[in-house]
Design an enzyme around this catalytic site. Structure first.
Site, PDB file in Angstrom:
ATOM      1  CD  GLU A 184      27.180  -7.885  -6.110  1.00 48.81           C
ATOM      2  OE1 GLU A 184      27.715  -8.053  -4.993  1.00 48.81           O
ATOM      3  OE2 GLU A 184      26.444  -8.729  -6.648  1.00 48.81           O
ATOM      4  CB  THR A 203      34.896  -3.925 -26.155  1.00 53.13           C
ATOM      5  OG1 THR A 203      35.637  -3.921 -24.926  1.00 53.13           O
ATOM      6  CG2 THR A 203      35.632  -3.105 -27.206  1.00 53.13           C
ATOM      7  N   GLY A 204      32.311  -3.836 -23.796  1.00 54.09           N
ATOM      8  CA  GLY A 204      31.562  -4.680 -22.877  1.00 54.09           C
ATOM      9  C   GLY A 204      30.082  -4.743 -23.235  1.00 54.09           C
ATOM     10  CD  GLN A 205      25.101  -7.198 -20.462  1.00 55.29           C
ATOM     11  OE1 GLN A 205      24.588  -8.284 -20.584  1.00 55.29           O
ATOM     12  NE2 GLN A 205      25.123  -6.551 -19.299  1.00 55.29           N
ATOM     13  CB  SER A 247      32.569  -5.514 -14.434  1.00 61.49           C
ATOM     14  OG  SER A 247      32.848  -6.361 -15.519  1.00 61.49           O
ATOM     15  CB  SER A 264      27.341  -2.086  -8.836  1.00 55.44           C
ATOM     16  OG  SER A 264      26.981  -3.429  -8.586  1.00 55.44           O
ATOM     17  CE  LYS A 267      31.141  -0.758 -10.693  1.00 58.72           C
ATOM     18  NZ  LYS A 267      31.140   0.209 -11.804  1.00 58.72           N
ATOM     19  CE1 TYR A 296      32.278  -4.330 -10.163  1.00 60.08           C
ATOM     20  CE2 TYR A 296      30.370  -5.002  -8.857  1.00 60.08           C
ATOM     21  CZ  TYR A 296      30.908  -4.373  -9.972  1.00 60.08           C
ATOM     22  OH  TYR A 296      30.073  -3.790 -10.886  1.00 60.08           O
TER      23      TYR A 296
END
Length: 322
Positions: free
Chosen positions: A126, A11-13, A83, A124, A152, A148
């Site tokens: 990040e 359901t996320g982007q 996220s 990611s 990751k 985060y």
């Protein structure tokens, strides 16, 4: 026989764009969802009837074993995570449980049920954090600057370890920032595009932001999900940087966004220190040469096209809501 793909975070982007793409490729798509009282199908409403939904949780390994055993997918795409970088500072333990240990639980569920399943891990940019070289490539050392980013890094390395220890087809995409009109409102690009739309419609009169000089490598999410799929079509698993190869500041995002709306940015943007991170990541820019050469992947939408697309979509969205 149709190929089957299990997508966490559907359901996320990224999940919504990946599900669309997989359906176009003729896949049967299984969307893994947590049991929740506030499910948001907004991003996948238009394809909802074409998706099979399965209830499981990255915090509960038994539920993931059951989903994989019941559906036996050919491919698993792990896009679920806590996220949002800012939230990881206020919820560091939850971020670690989902974004880090959740990957282990899912890999272990695959190991115990069917090691032939191909696995994609959403790594990611990040992870690079306080960058040790510019641009960043697959071999650049990690130096994360948020809970985060740390989570990751764990998810990335556990994927490498399962690949090498159990001979699993497990790949990671080190995706740099990728945006779209479906981006969550808490992310800076969407915060900018949506607030600009609200200013245009007379709902707001200012845009408070943190560090305008922070630079990122921004691309279009719809382009990036194709790279995920291409990784799992390779004979051998590997890790790939997926990026535009360009870097732009938050200020540049604002300039293009306000220009698209025909407004003067200087009149509306206010720097507010409460939006500064405890440890900032100042410059992220990826080198996607390996993805271009091995996956034959290229981003199609430019940075400026992306920001203008987002502003235009948000103006339409806000006007509809009036």
């Amino acid at each position: 026989m149709k190929k089957k793909a299990l997508v966490t975070g559907i359901t996320g982007q990224d999940g919504s764009y990946l599900a669309e793409f997989l359906l176009e490729q003729g896949y049967e798509v299984i969307g893994m969802m947590r049991r929740s009282s506030t499910l948001n199908f907004e991003r996948i409403a238009h394809i909802q009837d074409s998706i099979t939904f399965a209830t499981a949780d990255l915090l509960d390994e038994a539920s993931m074993i059951n989903v994989i055993r019941d559906h036996n997918p050919d491919e698993v795409y792990n896009l679920a995570a806590q996220s949002f970088v800012q939230t990881s500072w206020s919820q560091p333990v939850l971020t670690g449980e989902t974004t880090a240990l959740g990957v282990t639980r899912l890999l272990d569920a695959i190991r115990m049920t069917n090691r032939e399943i191909k696995f994609y891990q959403a790594s990611s940019s990040e992870m690079f954090g306080k960058v040790l070289e510019v641009p960043q490539v697959e071999t650049t050392p990690f130096y994360p600057r948020s809970p985060y980013g740390v989570a990751k890094v764990y998810g990335h390395w556990i994927t490498v370890n399962y690949r090498e220890s159990y001979n699993m087809h497990a790949s990671s995409g080190i995706l740099f920032n990728h945006e779209s009109p479906r981006r969550g409102l808490e992310f800076v690009t969407r915060k900018i595009s949506h607030t600009v739309a609200q200013i245009v419609c007379g709902i707001k009169n200012s845009l408070p932001l943190g560090n305008l000089e922070a630079k990122r490598d921004w691309g279009y999410a719809k382009d990036y999900v194709q790279a995920m799929w291409k990784m799992l079509q390779q004979d051998s698993p590997d890790d790939y940087v997926v990026a535009s190869g360009e870097t732009h500041s938050v200020k540049e995002v604002c300039q293009i966004a306000f220009d698209e709306a025909g407004l003067d940015m200087e009149k509306y943007v206010k720097v507010d220190e409460k939006f500064f991170r405890p440890a900032e990541v100042d410059l992220l820019v990826g080198d996607p040469t390996k993805a271009k050469n091995k996956l034959h992947w290229e981003p199609e939408v430019s940075f400026e096209q992306l920001i203008r697309m987002m502003v235009s979509a948000d103006i339409e969205l806000v006007r509809k809501s009036l």
